[in-house]
Design a protein around this motif. Structure first.
Motif, PDB file in Angstrom:
ATOM      1  N   LYS A   1       0.797  -1.222   0.000  1.00 45.10           N
ATOM      2  CA  LYS A   1       0.000   0.000   0.000  1.00 45.10           C
ATOM      3  C   LYS A   1       0.830   1.273   0.000  1.00 45.10           C
ATOM      4  CE  LYS A   1      -4.076   1.936   2.310  1.00 45.10           C
ATOM      5  NZ  LYS A   1      -5.025   1.779   3.447  1.00 45.10           N
ATOM      6  N   TYR A   2       1.933   1.294   0.775  1.00 47.30           N
ATOM      7  CA  TYR A   2       2.715   2.514   0.931  1.00 47.30           C
ATOM      8  C   TYR A   2       4.176   2.271   0.568  1.00 47.30           C
ATOM      9  CZ  TYR A   2      -1.244   4.324   3.641  1.00 47.30           C
ATOM     10  OH  TYR A   2      -2.472   4.745   4.034  1.00 47.30           O
ATOM     11  N   THR A   3       4.895   3.382   0.385  1.00 48.40           N
ATOM     12  CA  THR A   3       6.346   3.341   0.239  1.00 48.40           C
ATOM     13  C   THR A   3       6.965   4.110   1.398  1.00 48.40           C
ATOM     14  OG1 THR A   3       6.291   3.167  -2.169  1.00 48.40           O
ATOM     15  CG2 THR A   3       8.320   4.003  -1.192  1.00 48.40           C
ATOM     16  N   CYS A   4       7.872   3.439   2.095  1.00 46.27           N
ATOM     17  CA  CYS A   4       8.586   4.065   3.202  1.00 46.27           C
ATOM     18  C   CYS A   4       9.731   4.908   2.647  1.00 46.27           C
ATOM     19  CB  CYS A   4       9.128   2.991   4.146  1.00 46.27           C
ATOM     20  SG  CYS A   4      10.367   3.585   5.311  1.00 46.27           S
ATOM     21  N   VAL A   5       9.851   6.147   3.118  1.00 46.26           N
ATOM     22  CA  VAL A   5      10.942   7.048   2.773  1.00 46.26           C
ATOM     23  C   VAL A   5      11.828   7.169   4.005  1.00 46.26           C
ATOM     24  CG1 VAL A   5      11.566   9.342   1.959  1.00 46.26           C
ATOM     25  CG2 VAL A   5       9.412   8.305   1.211  1.00 46.26           C
ATOM     26  N   GLN A   6      13.019   6.614   3.946  1.00 48.32           N
ATOM     27  CA  GLN A   6      13.891   6.589   5.119  1.00 48.32           C
ATOM     28  C   GLN A   6      15.023   7.600   4.987  1.00 48.32           C
ATOM     29  OE1 GLN A   6      13.601   4.367   8.023  1.00 48.32           O
ATOM     30  NE2 GLN A   6      14.873   6.097   8.667  1.00 48.32           N
ATOM     31  N   THR A   7      15.118   8.491   5.948  1.00 43.89           N
ATOM     32  CA  THR A   7      16.253   9.399   6.032  1.00 43.89           C
ATOM     33  C   THR A   7      17.068   9.017   7.267  1.00 43.89           C
ATOM     34  OG1 THR A   7      15.290  11.103   7.459  1.00 43.89           O
ATOM     35  CG2 THR A   7      14.748  11.208   5.106  1.00 43.89           C
ATOM     36  N   ALA A   8      18.143   9.729   7.514  1.00 44.62           N
ATOM     37  CA  ALA A   8      18.978   9.427   8.680  1.00 44.62           C
ATOM     38  C   ALA A   8      18.246   9.724   9.977  1.00 44.62           C
ATOM     39  CB  ALA A   8      20.278  10.224   8.607  1.00 44.62           C
ATOM     40  N   LYS A   9      17.255  10.642   9.940  1.00 43.63           N
ATOM     41  CA  LYS A   9      16.614  11.091  11.169  1.00 43.63           C
ATOM     42  C   LYS A   9      15.192  10.568  11.361  1.00 43.63           C
ATOM     43  CE  LYS A   9      19.254  15.427  11.340  1.00 43.63           C
ATOM     44  NZ  LYS A   9      19.146  16.908  11.352  1.00 43.63           N
ATOM     45  N   TYR A  10      14.490  10.265  10.282  1.00 43.16           N
ATOM     46  CA  TYR A  10      13.097   9.879  10.432  1.00 43.16           C
ATOM     47  C   TYR A  10      12.632   9.038   9.245  1.00 43.16           C
ATOM     48  CZ  TYR A  10      12.634  13.994   7.431  1.00 43.16           C
ATOM     49  OH  TYR A  10      12.785  14.912   6.424  1.00 43.16           O
ATOM     50  N   GLU A  11      11.432   8.493   9.414  1.00 38.33           N
ATOM     51  CA  GLU A  11      10.778   7.690   8.380  1.00 38.33           C
ATOM     52  C   GLU A  11       9.470   8.361   8.007  1.00 38.33           C
ATOM     53  OE1 GLU A  11       8.370   3.678   8.874  1.00 38.33           O
ATOM     54  OE2 GLU A  11      10.524   3.258   8.804  1.00 38.33           O
ATOM     55  N   ALA A  12       9.186   8.433   6.719  1.00 38.99           N
ATOM     56  CA  ALA A  12       7.939   9.036   6.236  1.00 38.99           C
ATOM     57  C   ALA A  12       7.296   8.086   5.242  1.00 38.99           C
ATOM     58  CB  ALA A  12       8.216  10.395   5.593  1.00 38.99           C
TER      59      ALA A  12
END
Length: 252
Positions: A174-185
């Protein structure tokens, strides 16, 4: 009360611009939204807004093409992601512009400019800004069209994330996780679409559901089942590499 419509093919960007305009100019009433240039032209004819915020790149008629049709029916404000070199064309032209993502301090300057336009007649884009539009089109077509940021949700908030800050994308059903060094969106766009819109020299697709920033790769290892796994700098995540993408790591 001054009125405006917003035309952008991305709903999150329309929401973001509506929010930022509400903060910078509470008296401005957003009376309509459009997903493309054709809808914007129809709304201008129906609602007769004082200002029309037009994204430059939209399906169907682009913002520039829509502006030429709208002419002097509404004061044009272009919304653009392009850098200062392209913006030079706006500075010499007679229409206004908003840079993506809209930042509060910069938007305040734009709002002050727009307020001064209210006492002047709307400019006929066809006769007065054609040269500027042509110059801008040349600059834009010469530039890559890769995404420069991602609009993603964190709870109820919208975050504008520069793509270079993203470590990897990983999709489920359903979704795509966007991972950065500080958080997940989270976003709803699947990896297969992102792979076509991101710079392939920056993001490698290593699995049908995974894209990784090459600058975030620490190394590649194997597990006891023989699967190749990408290690991410500063994170414990291990991203599986499909066999069809193993060739990307032959030189590593």
């Amino acid at each position: 009360m001054p009125t405006a419509i917003i035309a952008d093919d991305e709903r999150l960007m329309r929401d973001q611009l509506r929010l930022r305009l509400g903060q910078a100019w509470p008296e401005l009433e957003i009376i309509g939204e459009a997903k493309n240039g054709d809808e914007a032209i129809e709304l201008v004819d129906q609602l007769k807004p004082d200002f029309t915020f037009l994204d430059i790149r939209m399906p169907g008629k682009t913002g520039m093409e829509a502006a030429q049709v709208i002419g002097n029916k509404s004061r044009i404000v272009f919304v653009t992601a392009y850098d200062s070199h392209a913006v030079e064309a706006f500075e010499r032209g007679a229409v206004d512009y908003v840079l993506k993502p809209p930042e509060h301090e910069r938007l305040l300057i734009t709002v002050e400019r727009l307020k001064t336009h209210l006492s002047k007649p709307a400019l006929d884009v066809n006769s007065s800004v054609t040269a500027m539009l042509s110059q801008l089109a040349e600059k834009i077509t010469a530039k890559p069209t890769y995404l420069q940021w991602i609009q993603a949700s964190i709870g109820q908030d919208l975050r504008m994330i520069p793509v270079e800050e993203i470590l990897f994308f990983r999709s489920d059903e359903k979704y795509t996780c966007v991972q950065t060094a500080k958080y997940e969106a989270l976003i709803r766009k699947p990896v297969r679409d992102l792979a076509e819109e991101l710079d392939p020299s920056l993001f490698w697709q290593i699995h049908r559901a995974t894209l990784v920033n090459v600058n975030a790769i620490e190394g590649v290892t194997r597990d006891i089942r023989g699967r190749h796994l990408v290690l991410i700098k500063g994170k414990t995540d291990k991203l599986e590499v499909s066999r069809s993408f193993l060739h990307l790591f032959k030189q590593m």
